[in-house]
Design a protein around this motif. Structure first.
Motif, PDB file in Angstrom:
ATOM      1  N   UNK A   1       0.844  -1.212   0.000  1.00 35.24           N
ATOM      2  CA  UNK A   1       0.000   0.000   0.000  1.00 35.24           C
ATOM      3  C   UNK A   1       0.868   1.246   0.000  1.00 35.24           C
ATOM      4  N   UNK A   2       2.004   1.179   0.718  1.00 39.91           N
ATOM      5  CA  UNK A   2       2.930   2.299   0.712  1.00 39.91           C
ATOM      6  C   UNK A   2       3.495   2.556  -0.665  1.00 39.91           C
ATOM      7  N   UNK A   3       3.689   1.487  -1.437  1.00 39.70           N
ATOM      8  CA  UNK A   3       4.217   1.656  -2.798  1.00 39.70           C
ATOM      9  C   UNK A   3       3.176   2.318  -3.690  1.00 39.70           C
ATOM     10  N   UNK A   4       1.910   1.969  -3.490  1.00 38.08           N
ATOM     11  CA  UNK A   4       0.866   2.555  -4.324  1.00 38.08           C
ATOM     12  C   UNK A   4       0.611   4.004  -3.922  1.00 38.08           C
ATOM     13  N   UNK A   5       0.955   4.345  -2.672  1.00 38.17           N
ATOM     14  CA  UNK A   5       0.649   5.698  -2.185  1.00 38.17           C
ATOM     15  C   UNK A   5       1.501   6.734  -2.911  1.00 38.17           C
ATOM     16  N   UNK A   6       1.216   7.999  -2.616  1.00 35.55           N
ATOM     17  CA  UNK A   6       1.803   9.083  -3.401  1.00 35.55           C
ATOM     18  C   UNK A   6       3.295   9.252  -3.145  1.00 35.55           C
ATOM     19  N   UNK A   7       3.814   8.691  -2.059  1.00 35.67           N
ATOM     20  CA  UNK A   7       5.224   8.904  -1.753  1.00 35.67           C
ATOM     21  C   UNK A   7       6.115   8.181  -2.760  1.00 35.67           C
ATOM     22  N   UNK A   8       5.815   6.900  -2.989  1.00 47.49           N
ATOM     23  CA  UNK A   8       6.642   6.122  -3.917  1.00 47.49           C
ATOM     24  C   UNK A   8       5.987   5.992  -5.282  1.00 47.49           C
ATOM     25  N   UNK A   9       4.659   5.949  -5.307  1.00 47.34           N
ATOM     26  CA  UNK A   9       3.905   6.162  -6.538  1.00 47.34           C
ATOM     27  C   UNK A   9       4.265   5.178  -7.639  1.00 47.34           C
ATOM     28  N   UNK A  10       3.672   3.986  -7.529  1.00 45.48           N
ATOM     29  CA  UNK A  10       3.913   2.953  -8.544  1.00 45.48           C
ATOM     30  C   UNK A  10       3.309   3.351  -9.895  1.00 45.48           C
ATOM     31  N   UNK A  11       2.481   4.397  -9.900  1.00 47.04           N
ATOM     32  CA  UNK A  11       1.866   4.778 -11.179  1.00 47.04           C
ATOM     33  C   UNK A  11       2.861   5.465 -12.102  1.00 47.04           C
ATOM     34  N   UNK A  12       4.049   5.814 -11.609  1.00 49.90           N
ATOM     35  CA  UNK A  12       5.092   6.297 -12.518  1.00 49.90           C
ATOM     36  C   UNK A  12       5.492   5.208 -13.496  1.00 49.90           C
ATOM     37  N   UNK A  13       5.234   3.946 -13.130  1.00 52.81           N
ATOM     38  CA  UNK A  13       5.572   2.826 -14.001  1.00 52.81           C
ATOM     39  C   UNK A  13       4.336   2.285 -14.702  1.00 52.81           C
ATOM     40  N   UNK A  14       3.241   3.000 -14.593  1.00 51.03           N
ATOM     41  CA  UNK A  14       2.022   2.590 -15.286  1.00 51.03           C
ATOM     42  C   UNK A  14       1.325   1.418 -14.641  1.00 51.03           C
ATOM     43  N   UNK A  15       1.633   1.134 -13.356  1.00 51.62           N
ATOM     44  CA  UNK A  15       1.059  -0.052 -12.707  1.00 51.62           C
ATOM     45  C   UNK A  15       0.209   0.350 -11.525  1.00 51.62           C
ATOM     46  N   UNK A  16      -0.542   1.435 -11.632  1.00 54.58           N
ATOM     47  CA  UNK A  16      -1.284   1.899 -10.465  1.00 54.58           C
ATOM     48  C   UNK A  16      -2.693   1.345 -10.390  1.00 54.58           C
ATOM     49  N   UNK A  17      -3.167   0.693 -11.446  1.00 55.20           N
ATOM     50  CA  UNK A  17      -4.541   0.195 -11.412  1.00 55.20           C
ATOM     51  C   UNK A  17      -4.562  -1.140 -10.679  1.00 55.20           C
ATOM     52  N   UNK A  18      -4.702  -1.069  -9.361  1.00 56.04           N
ATOM     53  CA  UNK A  18      -4.722  -2.287  -8.561  1.00 56.04           C
ATOM     54  C   UNK A  18      -6.100  -2.905  -8.673  1.00 56.04           C
TER      55      UNK A  18
END
Lengths: 173, 183
Positions: free
Chosen positions: A46-63
């Motif tokens: 969840x921390x990775x998906x959050x805005x701090x690390x932001x997995x959506x920079x890699x296009x993988x945010x649609x959990x």
């Protein structure tokens, strides 16, 4: 405001590529992860998906929480033998192409739960593409694993590094 | 009520059923004979001066590798707490190695149902007249009782398909007056 009618004789700019490369490029930049979170690693995810690390920079945010809509299974947490058939079923229900990240030491090898009820690594039941070490892993490690998966999607012909052999556990059937 | 008067209270009615009593960390432990567990527990619950409304926990212990000699291989501890008088007591029972059996108290305390199921699952202690004595933590294909000291810790047991918990669900629905139609 002038509307240009399309003239087929007019030269349009174009690029040439392979179809597989375009498909891989699309898949690589739009991974839809499904978190199979059973323990503390799920909180880390969840921390990775959050805005701090932001997995959506890699296009993988649609959990996605449905195996039908996802192509990247992230197993985050301890998998017991009671949970194993459920994990297997989730993996089987995902549509091809699919990739698996084994997140954290519990999912990868059982971790310090060397006991009667914990599966010693999920690779006993499903194939795994990338293992992440750590208990729990840093969010950067998860982003690194996503990048590794992206490399794998881009170059499907490259062989993974040879793994060391795991001693088979003792079973009572 | 302090521990001394608590013990006096229990001794007035059930002196013959008590084997031993001692205080440890300001906490009263009473060792009793296992065949009288229902008498003692119901007395502790219903007596107006004691009023133990709460069964905090039911713990099973394997004493087979314990340095001291105990009265039996298995120990059962009933931790009780009174919410009105704010005092506690631990009722201890020792059971033999072959066929450890004791009466169930699921009708006195509702949470004893699951606690007894756990004790059966992990330690193999049977509870007489229990309505649904089946495994609760381990899966249905599990053989043996893993918290016993003689269970090999690295013996792993596969499960091929998940448990179907509908039998418990239907029982609960029937208690609530809902009849489930299949098909």
């Amino acid at each position: 405001m002038g509307v240009k009618t399309y003239n087929p004789n007019e030269q349009l700019p174009y690029i040439t590529t392979r179809r597989e490369a375009v498909l891989a490029w699309g898949r690589k930049n739009s991974l839809w992860p499904m978190p199979f979170g059973t323990a503390c690693c799920a909180i880390e995810f969840m921390g990775v998906v959050s805005s701090v690390f932001d997995i959506s920079r890699f296009g993988a945010e649609l959990v996605r929480f449905s195996p039908r809509q996802s192509d990247l299974l992230i197993v985050a947490g301890t998998i017991t033998y009671k949970m194993a058939p459920i994990l297997k079923q989730i993996y089987d229900q995902m549509s091809e192409p699919k990739w698996v990240i084994s997140m954290g030491v519990c999912a990868s090898s059982g971790g310090f739960y060397n006991n009667y009820c914990t599966m010693q690594g999920i690779d006993h039941i499903i194939p795994v593409d990338v293992y992440i070490a750590g208990c729990p892993p840093r969010p950067e490690a998860i982003l690194d694993a996503v990048m590794k998966i992206q490399e794998k999607i881009e170059n499907p012909k490259t062989k993974p590094p040879a793994q060391f052999k795991v001693k088979e556990p003792k079973f009572d059937y | 009520m302090d521990n001394q008067s608590l013990l006096e209270h229990i001794k007035t009615k059930h002196l013959s059923e008590i084997i031993d009593a001692y205080e440890e960390y300001q906490y009263l432990n009473v060792i009793i004979k296992p065949e009288f567990i229902r008498n003692i527990i119901s007395y502790l619950r219903d007596d107006p001066n004691l009023k133990f409304e709460m069964l905090v926990d039911l713990v099973s212990i394997d004493y087979s590798k314990y340095p001291e000699k105990k009265l039996g291989r298995f120990g059962l501890v009933y931790h009780m707490k009174s919410l009105t008088h704010n005092h506690r007591v631990a009722i201890r029972v020792f059971l033999p190695e072959e066929n450890p059996e004791i009466d169930s108290i699921h009708d006195l305390y509702k949470n004893a149902n699951w606690l007894e199921r756990e004790a059966w699952d992990q330690m193999g202690i049977r509870f007489r007249n229990h309505p649904n004595l089946k495994r609760i933590l381990n899966h249905k294909d599990f053989v043996g009782h893993p918290l016993r000291k003689d269970y090999p810790i690295d013996r792993r047991q596969w499960l091929s398909e998940p448990d179907d918990l509908m039998d418990e669900m239907e029982k609960r629905l029937k208690e609530k007056g809902i009849i489930l139609r299949r098909g």
